[in-house]
Scaffold this active site. Structure first.
Site, mmCIF file in Angstrom:
data_model
loop_
_atom_site.group_PDB
_atom_site.id
_atom_site.type_symbol
_atom_site.label_atom_id
_atom_site.label_comp_id
_atom_site.label_asym_id
_atom_site.label_seq_id
_atom_site.Cartn_x
_atom_site.Cartn_y
_atom_site.Cartn_z
ATOM 1 N N THR A 12 0.795 -1.391 0.137
ATOM 2 C CA THR A 12 -0.048 0.076 0.017
ATOM 3 C C THR A 12 0.763 1.259 -0.026
ATOM 4 O O THR A 12 0.422 2.207 -0.690
ATOM 5 C CB THR A 12 -0.939 0.062 1.151
ATOM 6 O OG1 THR A 12 -1.662 -1.038 1.096
ATOM 7 C CG2 THR A 12 -1.707 1.438 1.358
ATOM 8 N N ASP A 57 1.407 -6.685 -4.666
ATOM 9 C CA ASP A 57 0.749 -6.678 -3.502
ATOM 10 C C ASP A 57 1.153 -7.786 -2.634
ATOM 11 O O ASP A 57 1.644 -8.965 -3.303
ATOM 12 C CB ASP A 57 -0.896 -7.141 -3.817
ATOM 13 C CG ASP A 57 -1.754 -6.834 -2.666
ATOM 14 O OD1 ASP A 57 -2.644 -5.880 -2.814
ATOM 15 O OD2 ASP A 57 -1.563 -7.714 -1.783
ATOM 16 N N SER A 58 1.218 -7.631 -1.322
ATOM 17 C CA SER A 58 2.082 -8.677 -0.637
ATOM 18 C C SER A 58 1.464 -9.964 -0.521
ATOM 19 O O SER A 58 1.955 -11.031 -0.168
ATOM 20 C CB SER A 58 2.393 -8.391 0.678
ATOM 21 O OG SER A 58 1.407 -8.118 1.592
ATOM 22 N N SER A 59 0.275 -9.962 -1.006
ATOM 23 C CA SER A 59 -0.675 -11.323 -1.192
ATOM 24 C C SER A 59 0.287 -12.181 -2.270
ATOM 25 O O SER A 59 0.030 -13.402 -2.203
ATOM 26 C CB SER A 59 -1.896 -11.132 -1.673
ATOM 27 O OG SER A 59 -2.726 -10.159 -1.305
ATOM 28 N N THR A 89 1.575 -4.912 3.935
ATOM 29 C CA THR A 89 1.375 -5.257 5.300
ATOM 30 C C THR A 89 0.582 -6.944 5.435
ATOM 31 O O THR A 89 0.982 -7.459 6.536
ATOM 32 C CB THR A 89 0.435 -4.178 6.120
ATOM 33 O OG1 THR A 89 -0.777 -4.363 5.617
ATOM 34 C CG2 THR A 89 0.663 -2.926 6.200
ATOM 35 N N ASP A 90 -0.088 -6.993 4.354
ATOM 36 C CA ASP A 90 -0.711 -8.394 4.599
ATOM 37 C C ASP A 90 0.121 -9.445 4.790
ATOM 38 O O ASP A 90 -0.256 -10.505 5.717
ATOM 39 C CB ASP A 90 -1.440 -8.786 3.336
ATOM 40 C CG ASP A 90 -2.844 -7.723 3.229
ATOM 41 O OD1 ASP A 90 -3.269 -6.797 4.071
ATOM 42 O OD2 ASP A 90 -3.337 -7.571 1.756
ATOM 43 N N GLN A 271 -3.803 -21.414 18.502
ATOM 44 C CA GLN A 271 -4.786 -20.495 18.231
ATOM 45 C C GLN A 271 -4.793 -19.158 19.188
ATOM 46 O O GLN A 271 -5.139 -18.188 18.792
ATOM 47 C CB GLN A 271 -6.080 -20.883 17.926
ATOM 48 C CG GLN A 271 -6.237 -22.008 16.927
ATOM 49 C CD GLN A 271 -7.659 -22.676 16.798
ATOM 50 O OE1 GLN A 271 -8.474 -22.174 17.389
ATOM 51 N NE2 GLN A 271 -7.476 -23.866 16.272
ATOM 52 N N CYS A 272 -3.993 -19.254 20.138
ATOM 53 C CA CYS A 272 -4.177 -18.117 21.199
ATOM 54 C C CYS A 272 -2.983 -17.371 20.870
ATOM 55 O O CYS A 272 -1.692 -17.758 20.555
ATOM 56 C CB CYS A 272 -3.882 -18.644 22.718
ATOM 57 S SG CYS A 272 -5.170 -19.690 23.121
HETATM 58 N N1 ASP Z 1 -2.785 -5.587 0.152
HETATM 59 C C1 ASP Z 1 -1.675 -4.733 0.654
HETATM 60 C C2 ASP Z 1 -0.333 -5.577 0.670
HETATM 61 O O1 ASP Z 1 -0.257 -6.374 1.556
HETATM 62 C C3 ASP Z 1 -2.200 -4.321 2.087
HETATM 63 C C4 ASP Z 1 -1.014 -3.098 2.522
HETATM 64 O O2 ASP Z 1 0.113 -2.911 2.281
HETATM 65 O O3 ASP Z 1 -1.403 -2.694 3.588
HETATM 66 O O4 ASP Z 1 0.426 -5.309 -0.250
#
Ligand code: ASP
Length: 321
Positions: A12, A57-59, A89-90, A271-272
């Protein structure tokens, strides 16, 4: 004069709007930075920007990008005092974990950061995150892979993304913050890693077949039997509480035992977000221990998943770090 390297991978922080939503922008990131006068402040270190192509995009980040970031840092290690990796961030917590295993014996900081709103947009959190990360990268106080976001410096392989839309998007619930940035940046020396006196080693990861299986009430484990075959090198089992699974799950222990015999390592995470896996504390987890599963102790799933890609996973895990 300190000099740092900023590696821009996407996310982002440098995105622009499109008719399909945010996507990596076309303008070089260094140009966006050059328009913001703060980045030429004499209080900041000198910097160079290395821009990856394609920007992601980090996905879409995979083991290959982890290795590319790691090897870029390794190749430029002697030229800079520190590194800032700009990343979506993802999956930033996964990349931070992976880099902490890829780059061993660090004597310089590697700080991952990004933002929830792009750098060029109003109310963006990018400028603060980037400026603080640049200062930390040049501080001479940090010798490990970390993630900086919204005032907190976090150990890379302890980070988890906590919020999809808050500026305070990351935390490390199972490890103290390494530094807090208020008016001053306060480092917590007692929890920071010491500078390594050994040469940095680059351990690139292989794209190993690894699975993550989250246990839920009423899980019909038989359905997963087809997936957990000898082709899988490792499985991260996300269990309840201290490592517990449903008691009716004899099918699960059979599968784990089979996996163990096949050489597939099964690591048990919780999961905690806080606390530790303790196999055998409850009868509901002793079956996993008997079947040959390994305790992931207080590791995050993100760290456990990338750790599998290291050949010496088992020995690292035994000390719980
Ligand atoms: N979809 C974005 C990514 O991970 C989200 C971000 O950067 O906040 O590339």
């Amino acid at each position: 004069m300190k000099r740092i390297c900023i590696i821009y991978t996407g996310g982002t922080i440098g995105m622009e709007r499109s008719e399909n939503g945010y996507k990596p922008g076309k303008e070089p990131f260094a140009n966006i930075m050059a328009r913001i006068s703060d980045f030429s402040s004499s209080e900041l270190p000198k910097y160079d920007v290395i821009e990856f192509s394609p920007l992601l995009d980090s996905s879409d980040v995979t083991v290959s990008e982890w290795n590319k970031i790691g090897s870029t840092i390794y190749e430029h290690m002697d030229e800079y005092d520190g590194f800032v990796v700009l990343h979506g961030t993802d999956t930033m917590a996964y990349t931070a974990s992976a880099l902490s295993f890829i780059l061993q014996n660090l004597s310089k900081p590697v700080i991952l950061t990004g933002s929830q709103i792009p750098l060029g947009e109003i109310r963006s959190d990018a400028k603060d995150n980037l400026i603080a990360s640049m200062m930390i990268a040049a501080s001479g106080k940090v010798f490990e892979v970390c993630l900086y976001f919204a005032g907190k410096l976090i150990r890379g392989n302890r980070a988890i993304k906590m919020s999809a839309d808050s500026f305070i998007a990351f935390d490390s619930p199972n490890y103290p913050h390494l530094a807090e940035a208020g008016i001053d940046i306060k480092y917590r020396d007692s929890v920071l890693m010491k500078k390594s006196d050994k040469p940095c080693v680059l351990k690139e990861l292989n794209e190993e077949p690894v699975g993550v299986l989250k246990i839920f009430p009423g899980i019909q484990i038989e359905l997963f039997e087809q997936i957990i075959t000898e082709k899988l090198r490792g499985v991260v089992l996300e269990t309840f509480g201290a490592g517990n699974v449903p008691n009716y799950c004899s099918a699960l222990t059979n599968i784990i035992q089979k996996a163990y015999e096949n050489g597939t390592i099964v690591v048990v995470c919780s999961q905690c977000p806080t606390g530790t896996v303790s196999l055998g504390t409850y009868a509901a987890s002793s079956c996993l221990k008997r079947a040959g599963a390994v305790s992931g102790k207080n590791m995050t799933t993100e760290a456990a998943e990338s750790l599998w890609k290291l050949i010496f996973a088992a020995s690292l895990m035994s000390n719980g770090e």
